[in-house]
Design a protein around this motif. Structure first.
Motif, PDB file in Angstrom:
ATOM      1  N   ALA A 249       0.896  -1.225  -0.042  1.00  0.00           N
ATOM      2  CA  ALA A 249      -0.125   0.048   0.069  1.00  0.00           C
ATOM      3  C   ALA A 249       0.959   1.275   0.073  1.00  0.00           C
ATOM      4  O   ALA A 249       1.740   1.496   1.146  1.00  0.00           O
ATOM      5  CB  ALA A 249      -0.788   0.016   1.392  1.00  0.00           C
ATOM      6  N   CYS A 250       0.858   1.869  -0.936  1.00  0.00           N
ATOM      7  CA  CYS A 250       2.007   3.048  -1.391  1.00  0.00           C
ATOM      8  C   CYS A 250       1.306   4.337  -1.229  1.00  0.00           C
ATOM      9  O   CYS A 250       0.057   4.460  -1.332  1.00  0.00           O
ATOM     10  CB  CYS A 250       2.540   2.974  -2.726  1.00  0.00           C
ATOM     11  N   PHE A 251       2.163   5.300  -0.668  1.00  0.00           N
ATOM     12  CA  PHE A 251       1.818   6.701  -0.747  1.00  0.00           C
ATOM     13  C   PHE A 251       2.687   7.398  -1.727  1.00  0.00           C
ATOM     14  O   PHE A 251       3.858   7.364  -1.471  1.00  0.00           O
ATOM     15  CB  PHE A 251       1.969   7.479   0.499  1.00  0.00           C
ATOM     16  N   PHE A 252       2.111   7.675  -2.983  1.00  0.00           N
ATOM     17  CA  PHE A 252       2.972   8.243  -4.113  1.00  0.00           C
ATOM     18  C   PHE A 252       2.760   9.868  -3.965  1.00  0.00           C
ATOM     19  O   PHE A 252       1.723  10.372  -3.655  1.00  0.00           O
ATOM     20  CB  PHE A 252       2.545   7.887  -5.187  1.00  0.00           C
ATOM     21  N   ALA A 253       3.892  10.588  -3.848  1.00  0.00           N
ATOM     22  CA  ALA A 253       3.786  11.888  -3.907  1.00  0.00           C
ATOM     23  C   ALA A 253       4.936  12.579  -4.996  1.00  0.00           C
ATOM     24  O   ALA A 253       5.901  12.388  -4.967  1.00  0.00           O
ATOM     25  CB  ALA A 253       4.568  12.721  -2.552  1.00  0.00           C
ATOM     26  N   VAL A 254       4.099  13.107  -6.032  1.00  0.00           N
ATOM     27  CA  VAL A 254       4.894  13.740  -7.034  1.00  0.00           C
ATOM     28  C   VAL A 254       4.297  14.975  -7.333  1.00  0.00           C
ATOM     29  O   VAL A 254       3.165  15.574  -6.881  1.00  0.00           O
ATOM     30  CB  VAL A 254       4.695  12.836  -8.423  1.00  0.00           C
ATOM     31  N   GLY A 255       5.080  15.825  -8.110  1.00  0.00           N
ATOM     32  CA  GLY A 255       4.842  17.340  -8.391  1.00  0.00           C
ATOM     33  C   GLY A 255       3.391  17.400  -9.171  1.00  0.00           C
ATOM     34  O   GLY A 255       2.933  16.414  -9.991  1.00  0.00           O
ATOM     35  N   ALA A 256       2.549  18.134  -8.616  1.00  0.00           N
ATOM     36  CA  ALA A 256       0.853  18.136  -8.976  1.00  0.00           C
ATOM     37  C   ALA A 256       0.845  18.226 -10.595  1.00  0.00           C
ATOM     38  O   ALA A 256      -0.211  17.748 -11.134  1.00  0.00           O
ATOM     39  CB  ALA A 256       0.186  19.175  -8.313  1.00  0.00           C
ATOM     40  N   GLY A 257       1.771  18.767 -11.160  1.00  0.00           N
ATOM     41  CA  GLY A 257       1.774  18.842 -12.519  1.00  0.00           C
ATOM     42  C   GLY A 257       1.890  17.563 -13.476  1.00  0.00           C
ATOM     43  O   GLY A 257       1.267  17.603 -14.692  1.00  0.00           O
ATOM     44  N   HIS A 258       2.122  16.710 -12.705  1.00  0.00           N
ATOM     45  CA  HIS A 258       2.340  15.158 -13.142  1.00  0.00           C
ATOM     46  C   HIS A 258       0.765  14.422 -13.302  1.00  0.00           C
ATOM     47  O   HIS A 258       0.667  13.579 -13.803  1.00  0.00           O
ATOM     48  CB  HIS A 258       3.169  14.438 -12.632  1.00  0.00           C
ATOM     49  N   LEU A 259      -0.236  14.923 -12.400  1.00  0.00           N
ATOM     50  CA  LEU A 259      -1.361  14.368 -12.286  1.00  0.00           C
ATOM     51  C   LEU A 259      -2.298  14.333 -13.519  1.00  0.00           C
ATOM     52  O   LEU A 259      -2.683  13.233 -13.790  1.00  0.00           O
ATOM     53  CB  LEU A 259      -2.056  14.867 -11.012  1.00  0.00           C
ATOM     54  N   GLY A 260      -2.631  15.547 -13.930  1.00  0.00           N
ATOM     55  CA  GLY A 260      -3.659  15.893 -14.955  1.00  0.00           C
ATOM     56  C   GLY A 260      -3.243  15.544 -16.516  1.00  0.00           C
ATOM     57  O   GLY A 260      -1.980  15.503 -16.909  1.00  0.00           O
ATOM     58  N   GLY A 261      -4.474  15.570 -17.517  1.00  0.00           N
ATOM     59  CA  GLY A 261      -4.267  15.687 -18.617  1.00  0.00           C
ATOM     60  C   GLY A 261      -4.210  14.271 -19.257  1.00  0.00           C
ATOM     61  O   GLY A 261      -3.980  13.227 -18.373  1.00  0.00           O
ATOM     62  N   PRO A 262      -4.439  14.168 -20.635  1.00  0.00           N
ATOM     63  CA  PRO A 262      -4.394  12.793 -21.271  1.00  0.00           C
ATOM     64  C   PRO A 262      -3.227  12.018 -20.902  1.00  0.00           C
ATOM     65  O   PRO A 262      -3.269  10.802 -21.070  1.00  0.00           O
ATOM     66  CB  PRO A 262      -4.601  13.046 -22.606  1.00  0.00           C
ATOM     67  N   ASN A 263      -2.019  12.670 -20.628  1.00  0.00           N
ATOM     68  CA  ASN A 263      -0.797  11.941 -20.473  1.00  0.00           C
ATOM     69  C   ASN A 263      -0.414  11.935 -19.137  1.00  0.00           C
ATOM     70  O   ASN A 263       0.821  11.767 -18.610  1.00  0.00           O
ATOM     71  CB  ASN A 263       0.329  12.400 -21.515  1.00  0.00           C
ATOM     72  N   GLY A 264      -1.257  12.384 -18.148  1.00  0.00           N
ATOM     73  CA  GLY A 264      -0.885  12.531 -16.789  1.00  0.00           C
ATOM     74  C   GLY A 264      -1.016  11.163 -16.046  1.00  0.00           C
ATOM     75  O   GLY A 264      -1.689  10.169 -16.620  1.00  0.00           O
TER      76      GLY A 264
END
Length: 281
Positions: A249-264
């Protein structure tokens, strides 16, 4: 104004029309439930928000996974920022070089010759960091490092989806003319860059993803670098995330810019059959 790429080292907070949350629950075929959190890598202390619910989710995770782990290893980072040969200012014309040196010296409150000597052996992209001297006044918080510290305090393993070597290599590959152009625009338009940065921080604090989307979509900051800075990295992360989520059970934390969009990351996970839903916190 091509300023946001300069902020990439600290803030990858560009959202493209996603649900109004920075925290997402990930459910797959396995019983383990993981979470994905969009961070802003640097934020004024007055706007720092890290509620107990987020801390609780981290404490119940089997592993915390950041973009890059061990961010506090400054010795290794400095080595990666140093040129093997040549000068940091070789990418500029003599006139541009004078402008950059005077700008940097004024920003740091030192003499031009001191600035030139201090930065001569550094890679050009390090000049992008200087704009934060003016913007980040007062106490600041590094959200990624806060997460890493909380995990370490709970004796939870911390790992990274990629290495700092890989991240910085993206800037090493950037054409020198393009890098010089980014730096010069910051030098010539410092106030505009600061306004953009402040807007980004405010929108992030409010989880106002639509405004963040508008901010990035109305500009062409990433240009030809968007694939290397965002899309390619997102796709590289998915197999690693899937492998980890099979057993933890992981908690992934990345820059929010990587979340959205068709390639997010969110859409890429959904394409793989995962149920990714926003969580209010």
């Amino acid at each position: 104004m091509k300023f946001l790429v300069g902020l990439f080292l600290f803030i990858t907070s560009f959202i493209f029309g996603q649900d109004n949350s920075l925290l997402y629950q990930i459910k797959g075929k396995d019983k383990k439930v993981s979470y994905l959190f969009g961070t802003i890598h640097m934020i004024p202390d007055s706007l720092f928000y890290f509620p107990s619910k987020l801390t609780k989710i981290i404490s119940k995770s089997d592993e915390v996974v950041l973009e890059v782990a061990n961010l506090s290893n400054q010795g290794s980072l400095m080595k990666l920022m140093t040129l093997e040969s040549g000068s940091c200012f070789d990418i500029f014309t003599p006139e541009q070089k004078d402008s950059v040196i005077n700008w940097g010296a004024n920003l740091l409150g030192i003499k031009p010759e001191q600035f030139e000597k201090g930065f001569e052996t550094r890679k050009p992209f390090t000049l992008l960091q200087l704009s934060f001297q003016k913007m980040m006044t007062g106490k600041i918080r590094m959200v990624d490092m806060e997460i890493e510290t909380k995990a370490q305090n709970d004796k939870i393993p911390v790992s990274g989806l990629e290495t700092i070597e890989y991240q910085l290599s993206i800037f090493d590959k950037m054409p020198t003319k393009e890098m010089a152009k980014f730096i010069l625009e910051i030098v010539r338009n410092p106030d505009e860059g600061e306004k953009t940065f402040q807007k980004m921080v405010q929108y992030y604090h409010k989880q106002d993803l639509e405004s963040l989307a508008k901010l990035i979509l109305e500009s062409d900051e990433l240009g030809n670098s968007s694939e290397e800075l965002l899309d390619k990295r997102n796709k590289n992360w998915i197999p690693k995330m899937e492998e980890l989520m099979k057993i933890k059970a992981c908690f992934f934390a990345v820059g929010a810019g990587h979340l959205g969009g068709p390639n997010g990351v969110i859409q890429l996970l959904r394409d793989k059959g995962y149920e990714v839903t926003p969580v209010k916190y």
